[in-house]
Each structure stands twice: as structure tokens, then as C-alpha cells.
Design a protein around this motif. Structure first.
Motif, PDB file in Angstrom:
ATOM      1  N   TYR A 117      -8.150   5.888   7.524  1.00  0.00           N
ATOM      2  CA  TYR A 117      -7.438   4.655   7.186  1.00  0.00           C
ATOM      3  C   TYR A 117      -6.319   4.969   6.198  1.00  0.00           C
ATOM      4  N   TYR A 118      -5.158   4.356   6.436  1.00  0.00           N
ATOM      5  CA  TYR A 118      -3.985   4.610   5.604  1.00  0.00           C
ATOM      6  C   TYR A 118      -3.306   3.291   5.234  1.00  0.00           C
ATOM      7  N   HIS A 119      -2.766   3.271   4.025  1.00  0.00           N
ATOM      8  CA  HIS A 119      -1.876   2.199   3.594  1.00  0.00           C
ATOM      9  C   HIS A 119      -0.481   2.805   3.511  1.00  0.00           C
ATOM     10  N   VAL A 120       0.445   2.293   4.309  1.00  0.00           N
ATOM     11  CA  VAL A 120       1.801   2.836   4.335  1.00  0.00           C
ATOM     12  C   VAL A 120       2.794   1.726   4.012  1.00  0.00           C
ATOM     13  N   MET A 121       3.915   2.131   3.441  1.00  0.00           N
ATOM     14  CA  MET A 121       4.944   1.165   3.055  1.00  0.00           C
ATOM     15  C   MET A 121       6.312   1.823   3.134  1.00  0.00           C
ATOM     16  N   THR A 122       7.295   1.073   3.590  1.00  0.00           N
ATOM     17  CA  THR A 122       8.672   1.557   3.656  1.00  0.00           C
ATOM     18  C   THR A 122       9.608   0.487   3.117  1.00  0.00           C
ATOM     19  N   ARG A 123      10.567   0.914   2.297  1.00  0.00           N
ATOM     20  CA  ARG A 123      11.566  -0.001   1.743  1.00  0.00           C
ATOM     21  C   ARG A 123      12.927   0.253   2.384  1.00  0.00           C
ATOM     22  N   THR A 124      13.751  -0.773   2.375  1.00  0.00           N
ATOM     23  CA  THR A 124      15.102  -0.639   2.903  1.00  0.00           C
ATOM     24  C   THR A 124      15.974   0.162   1.937  1.00  0.00           C
ATOM     25  N   HIS A 178      11.074  -4.786   2.566  1.00  0.00           N
ATOM     26  CA  HIS A 178      10.074  -3.746   2.791  1.00  0.00           C
ATOM     27  C   HIS A 178       8.971  -4.292   3.692  1.00  0.00           C
ATOM     28  N   TYR A 179       8.135  -3.386   4.142  1.00  0.00           N
ATOM     29  CA  TYR A 179       6.963  -3.812   4.905  1.00  0.00           C
ATOM     30  C   TYR A 179       5.776  -2.917   4.554  1.00  0.00           C
ATOM     31  N   HIS A 180       4.594  -3.475   4.716  1.00  0.00           N
ATOM     32  CA  HIS A 180       3.338  -2.753   4.503  1.00  0.00           C
ATOM     33  C   HIS A 180       2.537  -2.763   5.801  1.00  0.00           C
ATOM     34  N   LEU A 181       1.807  -1.680   6.033  1.00  0.00           N
ATOM     35  CA  LEU A 181       0.858  -1.615   7.139  1.00  0.00           C
ATOM     36  C   LEU A 181      -0.442  -1.001   6.643  1.00  0.00           C
ATOM     37  N   LEU A 241      18.785   2.329   7.728  1.00  0.00           N
ATOM     38  CA  LEU A 241      18.162   1.060   7.356  1.00  0.00           C
ATOM     39  C   LEU A 241      17.123   1.294   6.269  1.00  0.00           C
ATOM     40  N   TRP A 242      16.342   2.354   6.421  1.00  0.00           N
ATOM     41  CA  TRP A 242      15.258   2.632   5.484  1.00  0.00           C
ATOM     42  C   TRP A 242      15.706   3.630   4.430  1.00  0.00           C
ATOM     43  N   ALA A 280      14.026   5.806   1.098  1.00  0.00           N
ATOM     44  CA  ALA A 280      13.319   7.073   0.969  1.00  0.00           C
ATOM     45  C   ALA A 280      12.240   7.200   2.040  1.00  0.00           C
ATOM     46  N   ARG A 281      11.621   8.352   2.065  1.00  0.00           N
ATOM     47  CA  ARG A 281      10.505   8.624   2.960  1.00  0.00           C
ATOM     48  C   ARG A 281       9.404   7.578   2.771  1.00  0.00           C
ATOM     49  N   PHE A 282       8.708   7.246   3.842  1.00  0.00           N
ATOM     50  CA  PHE A 282       7.671   6.224   3.727  1.00  0.00           C
ATOM     51  C   PHE A 282       6.554   6.693   2.794  1.00  0.00           C
ATOM     52  N   ASN A 283       5.953   5.745   2.096  1.00  0.00           N
ATOM     53  CA  ASN A 283       4.842   6.031   1.189  1.00  0.00           C
ATOM     54  C   ASN A 283       3.518   5.866   1.919  1.00  0.00           C
ATOM     55  N   SER A 284       2.537   6.651   1.506  1.00  0.00           N
ATOM     56  CA  SER A 284       1.258   6.633   2.204  1.00  0.00           C
ATOM     57  C   SER A 284       0.113   6.876   1.229  1.00  0.00           C
ATOM     58  N   LYS A 285      -0.990   6.157   1.435  1.00  0.00           N
ATOM     59  CA  LYS A 285      -2.225   6.385   0.689  1.00  0.00           C
ATOM     60  C   LYS A 285      -3.383   6.415   1.679  1.00  0.00           C
TER      61      LYS A 285
END
Length: 310
Positions: free
Chosen positions: A15-22, A65-68, A139-140, A142-147
Motif C-alpha cells: 500500500y502506498y500514499h502518493v501525491m503530486t503537485r503542479t 495537487h492530487y493524492h492517491l 504540468l507537474w 517535482a517528482r511525485f512523493n510516496s510513502k
């Protein structure tokens, strides 16, 4: 400075929590730039999930931004299933390719990789944005963040944290009232009488399948009222069941959410201290391995006369 190595678990289910900002956190995802772009993004999420071995457990799309919250599977390799997923990918691709059995290994490696999933999502959404705006560029940011999420309670916390983004931003008082998060989407489907097979997470696994989605919504909305409403203006809520979280746990959630623990990207793990140490050790080992490989490559170049123009 080399970029931070990404830690991933080699397990049947992770399971991962990922987030990307514009870029520069501009509000590019709002209707002021491309009307209806959030729906385009949601369609891209679904398309990518239909190709990859990924289930999207929770999501939210804000204006910058968005979270998944992702469930990434590594099932036993099935050539026929890989072929179907590959052909599904070709249906949504511009450049078509034919399936060949020798592609099975590469496809399996790609379709079970969270980084490849995010690469696909961010590429497709950026392409759609530029096409709609008739522009070029990123559009995005930095690199997407992940936990990596360590346990089911952590998973439930992350899902609620994601759902509460619009509440914290002051866009609504309940997550289910915001249309661009999974809670709002669930409510819309339930109101239309659609059956939803919600994943059996934490306490929900002990409930009948038909009630899981509705009880998850009640949990998310009640926690939004308890965690994010001011003490002088509490959110009224009349739950149909007892909140399956003690007052002590609720206070722990409040502190973690206030300090953005689920979104502390300096640590690639969310869970117990032991789990965080385990992931930190894996990251350290991976960093050392990458540094060693790069150091050896530099030595080879220095010893190679051709690389020195001699």
C-alpha cells in the motif's frame, strides 16, 4: 546531488500514499484553466488502474495537487492476463504495438511498479492538459512523493487524511460533499442505488459487504467533524453506529493530521516506529548501493582513454 532512491516493497500486496503537485503549485487543475479537467484526470486514473495491477482505494483532486492511496499487487504471473492488459494499454495508446510472448516479463515488471503507474498517470494528464490549452511544457512540478503504508490502521488513516483535504481547505464541511474525492464519488453512487464492492479494510472487514461503503462514508464524515471543526463550532453528526476508534486513538489521529504525519515526505514509511526503521534501513542500503555503482562508473570513465579524448 543525486535524487533520493525510491523504496518499494516486494510483496504480494503493498500500500502506498502518493501525491503530486503542479508546477509552482499553480491552480492548473481548476476550471479556470481547463473546464472539466478533474474529470479528465479521474478518467486517466481509471484507465491506468485497468492496465496496472493497482487498485485506487482513495483519491482526491484539488486545484494544485492530487493524492492517491494505492494497493499495488504482485500476483502470480499469468501470460494471458498480461496479454489482455497489454492490449488494453494499446487501446489507449497512440502508438500501437502487437503482443509478443517475449514481452511478458517486461510487462509484468512494469504493471506491478508504482513508479511506472505514476509515470503513466502524470504523462497522460500533462498531455491532456497541454492539448486542451494548446500549449507545451510541464504540468507537474517535482517528482511525485510516496510513502509506504505499514498496516491496516495506517491505511485507514491515510485514506481519511486524503478524504479530508477539501475539508481542511474550507471547501466543504464533509468529505462526501466534495465531488472530486473518493468519498464524494461513493456518496453519488450510493445515492443512485449502485452496488459498490468496497475493500475490507480494518474494521470494515467485519461488516457485510453491502454496508462497507456506507459505513466508510460515515466514518470519514464523522472524523472530519471531530478532527477539523473548531471546538466552538463542532460539526453535527448523528452516526448510525459507534465510532470504532477510542478517544485516545482519536487524539492520536488529531496530532498526526495536525502535523501532517501521513504527508511527511522526509520519511518513506507510515506506520509503527519499527516499520519506519525497517524502511529507513532499506533506503540507506539502496542509497549506498547506488553510490557504489556510480562511483565504479566514474572510476571506469577515468581509466578509459577514450573517455578522456586521448
Amino acid at each position: 546531488m543525486s535524487r533520493r532512491p525510491r523504496v518499494k516493497l516486494d510483496k504480494p500486496i503493498s500500500y502506498y500514499h502518493v501525491m503530486t503537485r503542479t508546477v509552482q503549485q499553480e491552480f492548473y487543475l481548476g476550471d479556470d484553466y481547463v473546464p472539466g479537467f478533474k474529470q479528465v484526470m479521474l478518467d486517466v486514473f481509471r484507465e491506468a488502474a485497468s492496465v496496472f495491477y493497482v487498485n485506487i482505494l482513495a483519491w482526491v483532486i484539488m486545484d494544485n495537487h492530487y493524492h492517491l492511496c494505492l494497493e499495488v499487487k504482485k500476483p502470480p504471473r499469468d501470460p494471458e492476463d498480461l496479454r489482455r492488459r497489454f492490449e488494453r494499454l494499446q487501446e489507449i495508446n497512440v502508438n500501437k504495438r502487437r503482443w509478443q510472448p517475449e514481452l511478458a516479463h517486461a510487462c509484468y515488471k512494469r504493471f506491478t511498479d508504482v513508479s511506472e503507474f505514476m509515470k503513466t498517470v502524470n504523462f497522460r494528464t500533462a498531455t491532456a492538459f497541454n492539448r486542451a490549452r494548446e500549449t507545451r511544457g510541464h504540468l507537474w512540478g517535482a517528482r511525485f512523493n510516496s510513502k509506504i503504508i505499514g498496516d491496516e490502521m495506517g491505511l485507514l488513516k491515510v485514506m481519511c487524511y486524503i478524504e479530508h483535504n477539501p475539508v481542511k481547505a474550507g471547501l466543504c464541511r464533509k468529505s462526501s460533499a466534495y465531488p472530486w474525492c473518493s468519498a464524494g464519488h461513493l456518496k453519488h453512487q450510493l445515492d443512485r442505488g449502485k452496488a459498490i464492492d468496497f475493500p475490507p479494510i480494518n474494521f470494515l472487514k467485519y461488516m457485510p459487504r453491502k454496508r462497507r461503503a456506507r459505513n466508510y462514508l460515515q466514518l470519514v464524515d464523522e472524523l472530519a467533524g471531530k478532527l477539523h471543526s473548531g471546538p466552538s463550532n463542532p460539526e453535527p453528526c448523528v452516526p448510525s453506529y459507534d465510532l470504532p476508534i477510542t478517544d485516545a486513538e482519536l487524539e492520536e489521529w488529531r496530532k498526526e493530521f495536525a502535523f501532517k504525519a501521513p504527508e511527511d515526505w522526509s520519511n518513506q514509511a507510515f506506520g509503527s516506529e519499527a516499520f519506519q526503521r525497517q524502511i529507513a534501513l532499506q533506503e540507506k542500503a539502496k542509497t549506498q548501493k547506488v553510490s557504489k555503482v556510480r562511483g565504479e562508473a566514474v572510476k571506469r570513465r577515468r581509466c578509459d582513454p577514450d573517455d578522456q579524448g586521448l
